[in-house]
Design an enzyme around this catalytic site. Structure first.
Site, PDB file in Angstrom:
ATOM      1  N   GLY A  16      20.981 -18.579  34.973  1.00 60.61           N
ATOM      2  CA  GLY A  16      20.063 -17.327  34.536  1.00 60.61           C
ATOM      3  C   GLY A  16      18.887 -18.012  35.106  1.00 60.61           C
ATOM      4  N   HIS A 186      13.697 -30.284  24.641  1.00 62.01           N
ATOM      5  CA  HIS A 186      12.891 -30.347  25.731  1.00 62.01           C
ATOM      6  C   HIS A 186      11.982 -31.809  24.692  1.00 62.01           C
ATOM      7  CE1 HIS A 186      10.511 -26.839  23.551  1.00 62.01           C
ATOM      8  NE2 HIS A 186       9.606 -27.822  24.228  1.00 62.01           N
ATOM      9  N   LYS A 190       8.833 -35.500  25.828  1.00 67.62           N
ATOM     10  CA  LYS A 190       7.616 -36.056  26.043  1.00 67.62           C
ATOM     11  C   LYS A 190       7.464 -37.031  25.785  1.00 67.62           C
ATOM     12  CE  LYS A 190       6.885 -31.241  23.198  1.00 67.62           C
ATOM     13  NZ  LYS A 190       6.674 -30.448  24.367  1.00 67.62           N
ATOM     14  N   HIS A 248      13.385 -29.526  17.267  1.00 67.96           N
ATOM     15  CA  HIS A 248      12.778 -30.246  17.277  1.00 67.96           C
ATOM     16  C   HIS A 248      11.959 -31.532  16.602  1.00 67.96           C
ATOM     17  CE1 HIS A 248      12.679 -28.048  20.634  1.00 67.96           C
ATOM     18  NE2 HIS A 248      12.191 -27.271  20.534  1.00 67.96           N
TER      19      HIS A 248
HETATM   20  C1  BG6 Z   1      10.891 -23.750  21.762  1.00 60.20           C
HETATM   21  C2  BG6 Z   1      10.920 -23.273  21.229  1.00 60.20           C
HETATM   22  O1  BG6 Z   1      11.650 -24.629  21.954  1.00 60.20           O
HETATM   23  O2  BG6 Z   1       9.767 -24.207  21.475  1.00 60.20           O
HETATM   24  C3  BG6 Z   1       9.562 -22.172  21.201  1.00 60.20           C
HETATM   25  O3  BG6 Z   1      11.725 -22.345  21.236  1.00 60.20           O
HETATM   26  C4  BG6 Z   1       8.354 -22.926  20.997  1.00 60.20           C
HETATM   27  O4  BG6 Z   1       9.147 -20.771  19.915  1.00 60.20           O
HETATM   28  C5  BG6 Z   1       8.525 -23.757  21.884  1.00 60.20           C
HETATM   29  O5  BG6 Z   1       7.117 -22.246  21.022  1.00 60.20           O
HETATM   30  C6  BG6 Z   1       7.058 -25.575  21.521  1.00 60.20           C
HETATM   31  O6  BG6 Z   1       7.229 -26.498  22.308  1.00 60.20           O
HETATM   32  P1  BG6 Z   1       5.842 -27.175  22.594  1.00 60.20           P
HETATM   33  O7  BG6 Z   1       6.397 -28.035  23.325  1.00 60.20           O
HETATM   34  O8  BG6 Z   1       5.338 -26.060  23.231  1.00 60.20           O
HETATM   35  O9  BG6 Z   1       4.956 -27.360  21.625  1.00 60.20           O
END
Ligand code: BG6
Length: 471
Positions: A16, A186, A190, A248
């Protein structure tokens, strides 16, 4: 030599490679790794996608997206020499995801660039989940031998509900061992989120304050200023609960409430997180959940005029464990709000004899954009602040996580069991929303979200804690 220094050669295949995630996150992450001298002498970055383009054109896309990132997303200076050197490691293979022959072509490309040497292969899935299985199957079929060192990096969403996540994991297990799969959220890359673990592990004072019987309630807030941006098609199908809460926010919840593992290793950590995540409870009632949608959502490009997808969600959860019995956990998150801010508030219990209007003691963990911890002990008016992050190295989340994969460190990745547990609670919440026919409440763009969110905390006589700087 820095702690992240890598010597063993590797080949990173990015499936991708022409998509947004690759351009916005992965390529800049690779640049950071190069800039901080974390890459070995021999490494290969191979883009794979359906688009037919020449290597030189892909290299240009690669370096342009890094330049773009530097222009818009960071204030730091781009080093052209480093970028040029990094780009010289980049090549490209075009192919379909479901064609075994194309994977054989990829395999010969790898043999060619590595002079037939067998080196670690990292396969990054920067593709929609619908093609995960095709890629996994074809990678499995083209392995050199059973124990070839291929590490799969899959980024959320992992399936779209409990059943599809289970199916995905069963499918992966046919070809690869769990130890070769890195399931990436992700948020766990952090620095401030990683530091929660370290902090709880090493700071006895803070840890004592965070014991269930001492805590009145926990609040997790993740506000974003951005709307759906260019991901309308994906977002409108899933909504905020699947997009933000399922992984998250539930991960943050687990890191805050789990018992601390004796050793800071992946197996222990996964076990403790699972123990919390599998005990999460949502009490079915309209009082326990509030949905919102920002006013201009239906006018966004590619969003249906009558879409009822939530762009904001707030909920009241519990943990079915003796130590957390009856401690409410409030979660709220949404898009197009008045600020970008992610923080956790742990509100401590008051003595029964304390005046009702006296402020409680609070531990506040700010995760982004600021990374700091604030302890407000009232009564004596002691307030102290410090930084949450213990790492001196500052790198984007994807760089931290890629380095972990290269070093075979699984601590900041998810386990199959945890993901299944988070889908189970998410499915329950979504089933209730459907059964109760809940509709999102409209809220003005760039406001603090739907007013209904206050109803959640008032049930228990608490209030959302807004960081004062916000107002
Ligand atoms: C992503 C979501 O996983 O995380 C997005 O799909 C969201 O919709 C993003 O905006 C937020 O990540 P961060 O690191 O900017 O808080």
């Amino acid at each position: 030599m820095n702690s992240y220094h890598i010597e063993k050669p590797f080949a990173l295949i990015i499936f991708g490679a022409s998509g947004d995630l690759a351009k916005l996150k992965l390529f800049p992450a690779l640049y950071s790794m190069a800039e901080q001298k974390h890459l070995p002498k021999e490494y290969h970055i191979v883009g794979y996608a359906r688009t037919k383009i020449e290597k030189e054109n892909f290299q240009k896309e690669f370096s342009d997206s890094i330049k773009n990132h530097f222009k818009h997303a960071t204030k730091s200076h781009l080093n052209e020499t480093i970028l040029k050197e990094l780009t010289s490691h980049v090549s490209y293979v075009s192919g379909q995801y479901d064609k075994l022959d194309d994977f054989k072509k990829l395999r010969s490309h790898l043999s060619k660039i590595t002079n037939n040497k067998e080196i670690t292969t990292l396969a990054y899935f920067s593709v929609p989940p619908q093609v995960f299985q095709n890629i996994i199957g074809n990678l499995g079929e083209t392995k050199r031998h059973e124990n070839e060192d291929i590490r799969l990096i899959l980024e959320k969403p992992f399936g779209e509900d409990t059943e599809s996540a289970r199916e995905l994991f069963h499918f992966v297990a046919r070809y690869f061992k769990e130890e070769n799969i890195y399931l990436l959220d992700h948020y766990l890359g952090k620095a401030a989120v990683q530091s929660l673990l370290h902090l709880r592990h090493s700071n006895r004072l803070i840890n004592m304050m965070m014991k269930g019987p001492e805590v009145a309630n926990i609040q997790i807030t993740a506000f974003e200023k951005l709307g759906v941006t260019s991901r309308a098609g994906y977002f409108d199908q899933v909504g905020t609960i699947k997009d933000m809460v399922q992984s998250h926010l539930l991960q943050i919840l687990a890191l805050i409430t789990m018992s601390i593992p004796i050793t800071e290793n992946a197996v222990g950590l996964h076990r403790e997180k699972y123990s919390i995540l599998s005990a999460l409870k949502f009490i079915e009632s309209r009082k326990n959940i509030v949905l919102g949608q920002y006013e201009s959502y239906n006018k966004e490009k590619d969003i249906p005029k009558n879409s009822k997808t939530e762009t904001f969600a707030a909920m009241r959860l519990f943990i079915d464990r003796e130590s957390w019995y009856k401690t409410p956990i409030y979660i709220r998150t949404g898009k197009k709000l008045d600020e970008k801010h992610t923080y956790v508030v742990v509100e401590l219990k008051k003595f029964a004899f304390q005046p009702k209007d006296e402020e409680p003691n609070r531990l506040i963990f700010e995760l982004q954009p600021n990374e700091r911890i604030n302890i407000r002990l009232v009564g004596g008016e002691i307030s102290t602040s410090g930084t949450v992050s213990s790492t001196t190295e500052s790198m984007p989340e994807h760089s931290m996580l890629l380095l972990d994969v290269i070093r075979k460190r699984r601590l900041h990745f998810l386990s199959f069991e945890e993901i299944i547990a988070t889908w189970q609670i998410t499915d329950k919440i979504l089933a209730f929303i459907e059964k109760a026919k809940l509709k999102p409440e409209k809220y003005p763009d760039f406001s603090p979200g739907p007013t209904g969110q206050d109803q959640l905390t008032t049930i228990d006589d608490f209030k959302w804690f807004d960081i004062p700087e916000k107002k």
